[in-house]
Enzyme design. Sequence first.
Site, PDB file in Angstrom:
ATOM      1  N   HIS A   1     -85.845 -22.911  30.511  1.00 32.20           N
ATOM      2  CA  HIS A   1     -86.321 -23.825  31.557  1.00 32.20           C
ATOM      3  C   HIS A   1     -87.002 -25.015  30.902  1.00 32.20           C
ATOM      4  O   HIS A   1     -87.678 -24.858  29.872  1.00 32.20           O
ATOM      5  CB  HIS A   1     -87.336 -23.136  32.473  1.00 32.20           C
TER       6      HIS A   1
ATOM      7  N   ARG B   1     -96.359 -22.938  37.316  1.00 30.80           N
ATOM      8  CA  ARG B   1     -96.037 -23.672  38.546  1.00 30.80           C
ATOM      9  C   ARG B   1     -96.282 -22.802  39.789  1.00 30.80           C
ATOM     10  O   ARG B   1     -97.047 -21.853  39.730  1.00 30.80           O
ATOM     11  CB  ARG B   1     -94.592 -24.168  38.448  1.00 30.80           C
TER      12      ARG B   1
ATOM     13  N   ARG C   1     -84.819 -36.886  39.127  1.00 30.07           N
ATOM     14  CA  ARG C   1     -85.415 -35.819  39.919  1.00 30.07           C
ATOM     15  C   ARG C   1     -86.822 -35.483  39.417  1.00 30.07           C
ATOM     16  O   ARG C   1     -86.976 -35.062  38.265  1.00 30.07           O
ATOM     17  CB  ARG C   1     -84.513 -34.596  39.750  1.00 30.07           C
TER      18      ARG C   1
ATOM     19  N   PRO D   1     -78.214 -25.415  39.801  1.00 27.93           N
ATOM     20  CA  PRO D   1     -78.323 -26.449  40.813  1.00 27.93           C
ATOM     21  C   PRO D   1     -79.396 -27.504  40.545  1.00 27.93           C
ATOM     22  O   PRO D   1     -80.474 -27.191  40.047  1.00 27.93           O
ATOM     23  CB  PRO D   1     -78.652 -25.666  42.083  1.00 27.93           C
ATOM     24  N   ASN D   2     -79.041 -28.720  40.884  1.00 27.52           N
ATOM     25  CA  ASN D   2     -79.921 -29.898  40.826  1.00 27.52           C
ATOM     26  C   ASN D   2     -80.194 -30.404  39.410  1.00 27.52           C
ATOM     27  O   ASN D   2     -80.839 -31.447  39.240  1.00 27.52           O
ATOM     28  CB  ASN D   2     -81.250 -29.647  41.568  1.00 27.52           C
TER      29      ASN D   2
ATOM     30  N   ASN E   1     -79.791 -22.176  31.904  1.00 28.92           N
ATOM     31  CA  ASN E   1     -80.845 -22.679  32.782  1.00 28.92           C
ATOM     32  C   ASN E   1     -80.323 -22.497  34.201  1.00 28.92           C
ATOM     33  O   ASN E   1     -79.565 -23.325  34.711  1.00 28.92           O
ATOM     34  CB  ASN E   1     -81.182 -24.149  32.513  1.00 28.92           C
TER      35      ASN E   1
ATOM     36  N   TYR F   1     -89.899 -32.876  35.283  1.00 31.09           N
ATOM     37  CA  TYR F   1     -88.743 -32.594  34.425  1.00 31.09           C
ATOM     38  C   TYR F   1     -88.470 -33.668  33.365  1.00 31.09           C
ATOM     39  O   TYR F   1     -87.560 -33.507  32.560  1.00 31.09           O
ATOM     40  CB  TYR F   1     -87.497 -32.405  35.301  1.00 31.09           C
TER      41      TYR F   1
ATOM     42  N   ALA G   1     -82.978 -23.022  40.223  1.00 28.55           N
ATOM     43  CA  ALA G   1     -83.565 -22.275  41.356  1.00 28.55           C
ATOM     44  C   ALA G   1     -82.981 -20.867  41.492  1.00 28.55           C
ATOM     45  O   ALA G   1     -83.665 -19.962  41.979  1.00 28.55           O
ATOM     46  CB  ALA G   1     -83.362 -23.061  42.646  1.00 28.55           C
TER      47      ALA G   1
ATOM     48  N   GLU H   1     -82.507 -17.165  28.507  1.00 25.53           N
ATOM     49  CA  GLU H   1     -82.966 -17.902  29.694  1.00 25.53           C
ATOM     50  C   GLU H   1     -83.802 -19.087  29.244  1.00 25.53           C
ATOM     51  O   GLU H   1     -84.733 -18.919  28.453  1.00 25.53           O
ATOM     52  CB  GLU H   1     -83.808 -16.957  30.566  1.00 25.53           C
TER      53      GLU H   1
HETATM   54  C1  DQA Z   1     -86.101 -25.101  36.156  1.00 30.46           C
HETATM   55  C2  DQA Z   1     -87.268 -24.399  36.872  1.00 30.46           C
HETATM   56  C3  DQA Z   1     -86.846 -23.861  38.228  1.00 30.46           C
HETATM   57  O1  DQA Z   1     -87.940 -23.235  38.878  1.00 30.46           O
HETATM   58  C4  DQA Z   1     -86.344 -24.978  39.114  1.00 30.46           C
HETATM   59  O2  DQA Z   1     -85.855 -24.460  40.334  1.00 30.46           O
HETATM   60  C5  DQA Z   1     -85.340 -25.845  38.451  1.00 30.46           C
HETATM   61  C6  DQA Z   1     -85.487 -26.172  37.039  1.00 30.46           C
HETATM   62  C7  DQA Z   1     -86.549 -25.782  34.847  1.00 30.46           C
HETATM   63  O3  DQA Z   1     -85.683 -26.074  34.024  1.00 30.46           O
HETATM   64  O4  DQA Z   1     -87.748 -26.059  34.662  1.00 30.46           O
HETATM   65  O5  DQA Z   1     -84.432 -26.373  39.103  1.00 30.46           O
HETATM   66  O6  DQA Z   1     -85.132 -24.133  35.825  1.00 30.46           O
END
Ligand code: DQA
Length: 147
Positions: free
Chosen positions: A99, A106, A17, A9-10, A73, A22, A76, A97
Amino acid sequence: MKILFLNGPNLNLLGQREPEVYGKTTLADIEAMVRKRAAARGATINFRQTNLEGELVGWIQSAKGAFEVIVLNAAAYTHTSVALRDAIAGTGIPTIEIHLSNIHAREEFRHKSLIAGVCRGQITGFGANSYILGLEAAINIIETIKP
Ligand code: DQA
């Protein structure tokens, strides 16, 4: 070599964003970067994004037999989803995994990943380059399985 890149998501909002967290690179830019490197390394990639947890679960389940490694990725859902963890464990496909940000540097709620324990490893904090490192880790796993 068939590698599935899944984005949660997002991540469709990358570029606009929270750019201070990011970066300004869009998900389309990242996909293009990964495609270029994958082509040079002789790998085929499939790159997807969804805002829906169940869709990610479905994609993980149907990756069995179609892809050798998943680079995920989970955004959240990393911090909340037992369903994703169970899907990864249940299919048994090696999963990496990734990110963009360093989740351990964070907010405290981001320090915990529910999927980390069922993934081969975690790449976190290298911005868009986390995807390239994820690709390289995936290729390494495939080459190790099939020398
Ligand atoms: C994320 C880190 C997550 O905590 C966050 O909710 C994201 C992006 C990252 O790529 O840094 O949406 O996965």
